[in-house]
Design a protein around this motif. Structure first.
Motif, short mmCIF file in Angstrom:
data_model
loop_
_atom_site.label_atom_id
_atom_site.label_comp_id
_atom_site.label_asym_id
_atom_site.label_seq_id
_atom_site.Cartn_x
_atom_site.Cartn_y
_atom_site.Cartn_z
N GLN A 225 0.81 -1.22 0.00
CA GLN A 225 0.00 0.00 0.00
C GLN A 225 0.85 1.27 0.00
O GLN A 225 0.34 2.35 -0.31
CB GLN A 225 -0.94 0.03 1.20
N GLN A 226 2.13 1.16 0.33
CA GLN A 226 3.00 2.33 0.36
C GLN A 226 3.98 2.35 -0.81
O GLN A 226 4.75 3.30 -0.96
CB GLN A 226 3.78 2.36 1.67
N ASP A 227 3.94 1.31 -1.64
CA ASP A 227 4.85 1.23 -2.78
C ASP A 227 4.32 2.06 -3.95
O ASP A 227 3.18 1.87 -4.39
CB ASP A 227 5.01 -0.23 -3.20
N LYS A 228 5.13 2.99 -4.46
CA LYS A 228 4.70 3.89 -5.53
C LYS A 228 4.34 3.14 -6.81
O LYS A 228 3.35 3.44 -7.47
CB LYS A 228 5.80 4.91 -5.84
N ASP A 229 5.15 2.16 -7.19
CA ASP A 229 4.88 1.41 -8.41
C ASP A 229 3.58 0.62 -8.30
O ASP A 229 2.80 0.54 -9.25
CB ASP A 229 6.04 0.45 -8.70
N GLU A 230 3.35 0.05 -7.13
CA GLU A 230 2.12 -0.71 -6.92
C GLU A 230 0.90 0.20 -6.98
O GLU A 230 -0.15 -0.16 -7.54
CB GLU A 230 2.17 -1.41 -5.55
N LEU A 231 1.03 1.40 -6.44
CA LEU A 231 -0.07 2.36 -6.50
C LEU A 231 -0.35 2.81 -7.94
O LEU A 231 -1.51 2.99 -8.32
CB LEU A 231 0.25 3.57 -5.63
N ARG A 232 0.71 2.96 -8.74
CA ARG A 232 0.51 3.34 -10.14
C ARG A 232 -0.18 2.22 -10.92
O ARG A 232 -1.03 2.49 -11.76
CB ARG A 232 1.86 3.69 -10.79
N ARG A 233 0.20 0.97 -10.63
CA ARG A 233 -0.47 -0.16 -11.29
C ARG A 233 -1.94 -0.23 -10.89
O ARG A 233 -2.82 -0.50 -11.72
CB ARG A 233 0.24 -1.47 -10.93
N ALA A 234 -2.21 0.03 -9.63
CA ALA A 234 -3.60 0.02 -9.16
C ALA A 234 -4.40 1.13 -9.82
O ALA A 234 -5.57 0.94 -10.18
CB ALA A 234 -3.63 0.19 -7.63
N LYS A 235 -3.76 2.28 -10.02
CA LYS A 235 -4.44 3.39 -10.67
C LYS A 235 -4.80 3.03 -12.12
O LYS A 235 -5.91 3.32 -12.59
CB LYS A 235 -3.55 4.63 -10.64
N ARG A 236 -3.86 2.40 -12.84
CA ARG A 236 -4.13 2.00 -14.22
C ARG A 236 -5.27 0.99 -14.26
O ARG A 236 -6.14 1.03 -15.13
CB ARG A 236 -2.87 1.41 -14.86
N TRP A 237 -5.28 0.04 -13.32
CA TRP A 237 -6.32 -0.98 -13.25
C TRP A 237 -7.69 -0.33 -13.05
O TRP A 237 -8.67 -0.66 -13.72
CB TRP A 237 -6.01 -1.94 -12.10
N ILE A 238 -7.75 0.60 -12.13
CA ILE A 238 -9.01 1.28 -11.83
C ILE A 238 -9.47 2.14 -13.00
O ILE A 238 -10.65 2.16 -13.35
CB ILE A 238 -8.85 2.16 -10.56
N THR A 239 -8.52 2.85 -13.63
CA THR A 239 -8.87 3.75 -14.73
C THR A 239 -9.45 2.99 -15.91
O THR A 239 -10.50 3.38 -16.46
CB THR A 239 -7.62 4.53 -15.19
N ARG A 240 -8.83 1.89 -16.30
CA ARG A 240 -9.32 1.11 -17.44
C ARG A 240 -10.71 0.58 -17.19
O ARG A 240 -11.61 0.70 -18.03
CB ARG A 240 -8.35 -0.04 -17.74
N ARG A 241 -10.92 -0.02 -16.04
CA ARG A 241 -12.22 -0.59 -15.73
C ARG A 241 -13.26 0.49 -15.47
O ARG A 241 -14.45 0.28 -15.71
CB ARG A 241 -12.09 -1.54 -14.53
N GLY A 242 -12.81 1.64 -14.99
CA GLY A 242 -13.74 2.75 -14.81
C GLY A 242 -14.29 3.25 -16.13
O GLY A 242 -15.49 3.48 -16.27
N TYR A 243 -13.41 3.39 -17.12
CA TYR A 243 -13.86 3.81 -18.44
C TYR A 243 -14.79 2.76 -19.06
O TYR A 243 -15.80 3.10 -19.68
CB TYR A 243 -12.66 4.05 -19.36
N LEU A 244 -14.44 1.49 -18.89
CA LEU A 244 -15.27 0.42 -19.44
C LEU A 244 -16.65 0.42 -18.79
O LEU A 244 -17.68 0.32 -19.48
CB LEU A 244 -14.59 -0.94 -19.23
N LEU A 245 -16.70 0.54 -17.48
CA LEU A 245 -17.98 0.55 -16.78
C LEU A 245 -18.80 1.77 -17.16
O LEU A 245 -20.03 1.68 -17.32
CB LEU A 245 -17.73 0.52 -15.27
N THR A 246 -18.15 2.91 -17.32
CA THR A 246 -18.86 4.12 -17.74
C THR A 246 -19.49 3.93 -19.12
O THR A 246 -20.64 4.30 -19.36
CB THR A 246 -17.89 5.32 -17.79
N PHE A 247 -18.72 3.32 -20.04
CA PHE A 247 -19.23 3.04 -21.38
C PHE A 247 -20.45 2.12 -21.34
O PHE A 247 -21.45 2.35 -22.03
CB PHE A 247 -18.12 2.41 -22.23
#
Length: 258
Positions: free
Chosen positions: A196-218
């Motif tokens: 939860q404190q690792d910067k790279d892990e947080l960036r990967r989580a952000k990409r995961w959320i962003t992609r699925r967020g756009y898909l769900l919005t569509f």
């Protein structure tokens, strides 16, 4: 009778959960963004919790009294729900820009939100006048008039904010500075592991959320409404199919959340 009882239970759960989330949101805004920011910058966790509880009680009383007032006026839940889009829709795109676009102007966001609200209310009232020849609660609550007010609120504010940020007051905000401006009430990281404190892990989580967020919005904004067009007026079998999909969606969401 069993079906009507289940519908009543579902409605009660939806209203209670929405009210709970709204109360927590308001109390958090008051406690952190007002009380700790301007009144008591050195507030402890206990003090912030006390303020949050007070705000929840006061806001709950306000919501109850306001609901009674709306009922007396004759505004039902559906009318109020659609009207919310007219009132707060103008803040959607400016807020989104502020969180994702480094050139977004804070001043422009405020101007866009208020300008969009003014345009939405104007379009909403004019739309009722054009459609029905008069302005009344019933005429203002039609789907076409509410839709026009909502669309004007969302898109006008987005256009205004883009123009203001692009040509009048462009910024160059560095999002990496956000970490330095987020202050914990108490420096306790015991609930956060290494991941939860690792910067790279947080960036990967952000990409995961962003992609699925756009898909769900569509899916929710385009695919789901388009599926209702071929049916026109729902037959009993098509409505049963629609309800089955809704139930499956609800159970799927519950499994994912848990």
């Amino acid at each position: 009778q069993a079906g009507s009882a289940l519908i009543l239970i579902m409605l009660f759960m939806a209203i209670v959960s929405t009210g709970s989330a709204e109360s927590i949101a308001v109390s958090s805004l008051i406690a952190y963004d007002v009380y700790r920011e301007y009144i008591n910058p050195d507030a402890t966790g206990e003090q912030i919790l006390k303020v949050s509880r007070i705000v929840i009680v006061l806001f709950g009383i306000f919501m109850g009294l306001f609901s009674i007032l709306l009922n007396v006026i004759g505004l039902n839940l559906g009318w109020v729900y659609l009207f919310m889009g007219v009132v707060i829709g103008s803040a959607v795109i400016p807020l989104w820009n502020m969180m994702t676009w480094d050139k977004a102007s804070g001043k422009g966001a405020v101007i866009a939100a208020w300008s969009g609200l003014a345009l939405a209310l104007t379009g909403w009232l004019v739309g009722a006048r054009i459609q029905s020849g008069s302005v009344s609660i019933a005429n203002l609550g039609t789907n076409e008039v509410m839709l026009s007010g909502n669309l004007i609120a969302i898109f006008s504010s987005g256009i205004i904010h883009y123009i203001y940020s692009k040509f009048i007051d462009p910024q160059d905000f560095d999002f990496t500075t956000l970490d330095a401006n987020i202050h914990l009430v108490e420096q306790d990281l015991s609930g956060l592991g290494v991941e939860q404190q690792d910067k790279d892990e947080l960036r990967r989580a952000k990409r995961w959320i962003t992609r699925r967020g756009y898909l769900l919005t569509f899916v929710l904004i385009l695919v789901w409404p388009l599926l209702s067009i071929p049916a026109q007026v729902f037959s009993e079998s098509y409505f049963a199919f629609w309800v089955l999909i809704s139930i499956a969606w609800g159970f799927g969401a519950a499994i994912v959340i848990s």
